[in-house]
Design a protein around this motif. Structure first.
Motif, PDB file in Angstrom:
ATOM      1  N   LEU A 443       0.829  -1.196   0.000  1.00  0.00           N
ATOM      2  CA  LEU A 443       0.000   0.000   0.000  1.00  0.00           C
ATOM      3  C   LEU A 443       0.868   1.251   0.000  1.00  0.00           C
ATOM      4  N   LEU A 444       0.371   2.283  -0.661  1.00  0.00           N
ATOM      5  CA  LEU A 444       0.939   3.616  -0.551  1.00  0.00           C
ATOM      6  C   LEU A 444      -0.045   4.442   0.268  1.00  0.00           C
ATOM      7  N   ALA A 445       0.258   4.670   1.532  1.00  0.00           N
ATOM      8  CA  ALA A 445      -0.626   5.402   2.433  1.00  0.00           C
ATOM      9  C   ALA A 445      -0.276   6.881   2.441  1.00  0.00           C
ATOM     10  N   LEU A 446      -1.261   7.719   2.740  1.00  0.00           N
ATOM     11  CA  LEU A 446      -1.071   9.164   2.843  1.00  0.00           C
ATOM     12  C   LEU A 446      -0.229   9.680   1.678  1.00  0.00           C
ATOM     13  N   ALA A 447      -0.698   9.368   0.473  1.00  0.00           N
ATOM     14  CA  ALA A 447       0.001   9.751  -0.754  1.00  0.00           C
ATOM     15  C   ALA A 447      -0.582  11.044  -1.310  1.00  0.00           C
ATOM     16  N   SER A 448       0.273  11.903  -1.820  1.00  0.00           N
ATOM     17  CA  SER A 448      -0.188  13.105  -2.504  1.00  0.00           C
ATOM     18  C   SER A 448      -0.592  12.752  -3.932  1.00  0.00           C
TER      19      SER A 448
END
Length: 568
Positions: A443-448
């Motif tokens: 997962l890529l969390a808190l991604a812009s």
């Protein structure tokens, strides 16, 4: 007969300053003020426990109410002026803040009222043991009792002067390193408690016995000790069933259980534990030889997680773990935002069926905060691909995903020069952008929006001469464009059988914290992050794969998480 025991947690911890962990009791008088501060909310968590403002860290179940006591500085968002904050709850999710329970007021705690635990005595009477610091800066063990047992919230506590302190350090004990009495347990006509200490560089848990809980005698031998580990803080000692998830009262012994000893390492600022045998005839604990008894040992959590403690919840027959999650910014940053420190979501803990380690999972009550749900099923992720999870609040989400690995033929060989005890170093070397065979995927969390910022939580699989080696990483290096933050590549190995070629990952994402549970809770990592772009409605969530082996998102569930209401 086992006597019911319950526990609450009070701890004292370090802070991060310019990327470095400082001593546990560093004072910051220049930052402390009684003037009201504006509390900055940008990175404030929504569904994790934290007071409205200022510095905290830090449970007891009594007559239908969960009590949470925590060290709290009413004068500022730094360590100092510590009193015991007190909140109550019916579910450990929705909390009501009460007036402080304990503060330094007597000779035996004049210079500090530090960590402790609670035990329920016969006739259902709770009693607190805690560390006080006397005028000579000696650490002594004291007790406190509720002023009014008919008050369901136990708002007021008293510290009788006649018997306090109940334990003084004798000549063989380091009086400046003698703290954090454990929950007591009953065995063969005596109460027993453990107190953390050190002798030179050897970590020690001293054992004390008492018939009446007020007059304690130190045992001839420590409960346990280990060389080259430094000061042992916040010791926790409890039984776990050999099979099943049910928790046990702290006084339970027998052939149907193993025991767990956890200590918090003052030098390294993380917790480690061992699973082993409590030799009741000798009052000694002997770890099994299935893990390292030292700095490279098993951890509850391989990230920002310290001074943890468990308690037995008799209402739901479970053992619950609490842990403090420290900040990863600077002390001056904490002052600016007006608060510091949160608690990890309470976790149920039990013995893994392999009997070598513990398993952990967020308490079921957390699911009452789940809102809108989005599902993704049977989606392939080829090399370099990522899938955005849309339709949820990505800054405040509970996501649970199972990945299927069609083939393990492409796994990378595990280099013999890599250490099986330093997962973090391997994660730093093999980050989320470094293409592998099977992994990195996760997962890529808190991604812009354009991935200038993101916190990747991912698996990577290797093959040693004997078995597959699974690495779980939570890598904060790309989490923020802000300078001066502590942004480590936290990691832990996952002791899992890949016979079904599946790996599961659950992450609790809450603005500035990412709590992750790999393989059903075998390996857990908590990261503190402070994005500048991926905040509030501008945060995004993706599933990704940067390995050459195609990965299948077999099933992904994501729930936007609601903020708990205040308890009436």
């Amino acid at each position: 007969m086992a006597v019911p025991t319950l526990l609450f947690l009070i701890t004292f911890l370090g802070v991060i300053n310019n990327g470095q962990v400082e001593a546990s009791h560093q004072l910051y008088p220049q930052f402390q003020s009684l003037t009201a501060l504006t509390v900055l909310q940008l990175h404030r968590t929504a569904f994790h426990f934290q007071p409205p403002k200022n510095w905290i860290n830090a449970p007891m179940y009594y007559n239908g109410i969960y009590h949470f006591f925590y060290q709290y500085n009413p004068k500022g968002a730094v360590w100092g002026n510590i009193i015991w904050g007190h909140s109550v709850s019916k579910d450990m999710i929705v909390w009501k803040a009460l007036d402080p329970a304990i503060y330094p007021s007597r000779r035996f705690d004049k210079n500090g009222a530090w960590s402790g635990s609670a035990t329920i005595l016969p006739n259902n009477k709770p009693i607190i043991l805690y560390t006080g610091v006397d005028p000579n800066d000696r650490q002594v063990q004291n007790y406190a009792v509720p002023a009014n047992l008919s008050d369901p919230y136990l708002r007021k506590w008293i510290k009788p002067a006649r018997l306090n302190p109940v334990v003084d350090p004798d000549q063989g004990v380091n009086a400046s390193a003698f703290r954090d009495p454990s929950t007591a347990w009953w065995l063969n006509g005596h109460w027993r408690m453990a107190v953390g200490s050190k002798r030179n560089h050897r970590g020690i848990v001293y054992l004390y016995r008492s018939r009446d809980f007020f007059h304690w005698v130190k045992a001839k031998h420590p409960l346990h000790s280990a060389p080259h580990t430094g000061m042992w803080e916040c010791p926790d000692f409890y039984p776990v069933l050999l099979s099943g998830k049910q928790g046990l009262d702290t006084s339970v012994v027998g052939k149907h259980v193993k025991h767990v000893l956890k200590v918090s390492l003052d030098v390294t600022r993380y917790d480690y534990y061992t699973v082993g045998t409590y030799l009741t005839g000798k009052d000694r604990y002997v770890p099994d030889n299935t893990s390292v008894d030292g700095w490279a040992g098993l951890r509850y959590d391989y990230g920002n997680f310290y001074a943890s403690k468990t308690f037995f919840d008799p209402a739901k027959k479970r053992r619950v773990l609490w842990g403090w999650v420290n900040e990863s910014d600077s002390t001056s940053d904490d002052v600016k935002k007006g608060w510091a420190g949160i608690q990890a979501i309470p976790r149920t803990v039990w013995l893994d069926p392999n009997q070598r380690q513990l398993m952990q999972w967020p308490i079921q009550e957390l699911e009452t905060l789940r809102g809108k749900n989005v599902q993704i099923s049977h989606r392939m992720l080829k090399t370099g691909q990522h899938i955005e999870v849309k339709g949820i609040t990505a800054a405040q989400v509970d996501v649970d995903v199972t990945f299927f690995i069609p083939s393990l033929d492409k796994v990378e060989p595990f280099n013999p020069s890599w250490s099986l005890t330093d997962a973090q170093l391997l994660c730093a070397k093999k980050g989320s952008k470094v293409q592998g065979g099977v992994g990195p995927f996760g997962l890529l969390a808190l991604a812009s929006r354009n991935l200038e910022e993101y916190t990747p939580v991912f698996f990577r699989i290797f093959k040693s001469s004997l078995k597959h080696v699974v690495l779980l990483c939570s890598d904060a290096r790309s989490s923020s464009l802000e300078n001066g933050l502590y942004k480590p590549s936290f990691a832990g190995f996952v002791d899992v059988d890949l016979a079904d070629q599946k790996l599961s990952l659950r992450s609790l994402i809450d603005h500035s914290v990412v709590e992750s549970f790999g393989a059903g809770g075998k390996t857990c990592i908590t990261s503190r992050v402070y994005p500048t772009l991926a905040v509030l409605e501008n945060a995004h969530l993706h599933a990704f794969n940067n390995g050459s082996q195609t990965i299948v998102v077999e099933n992904l569930n994501a729930w936007s998480m609601k903020k708990p209401l205040k308890m009436n």
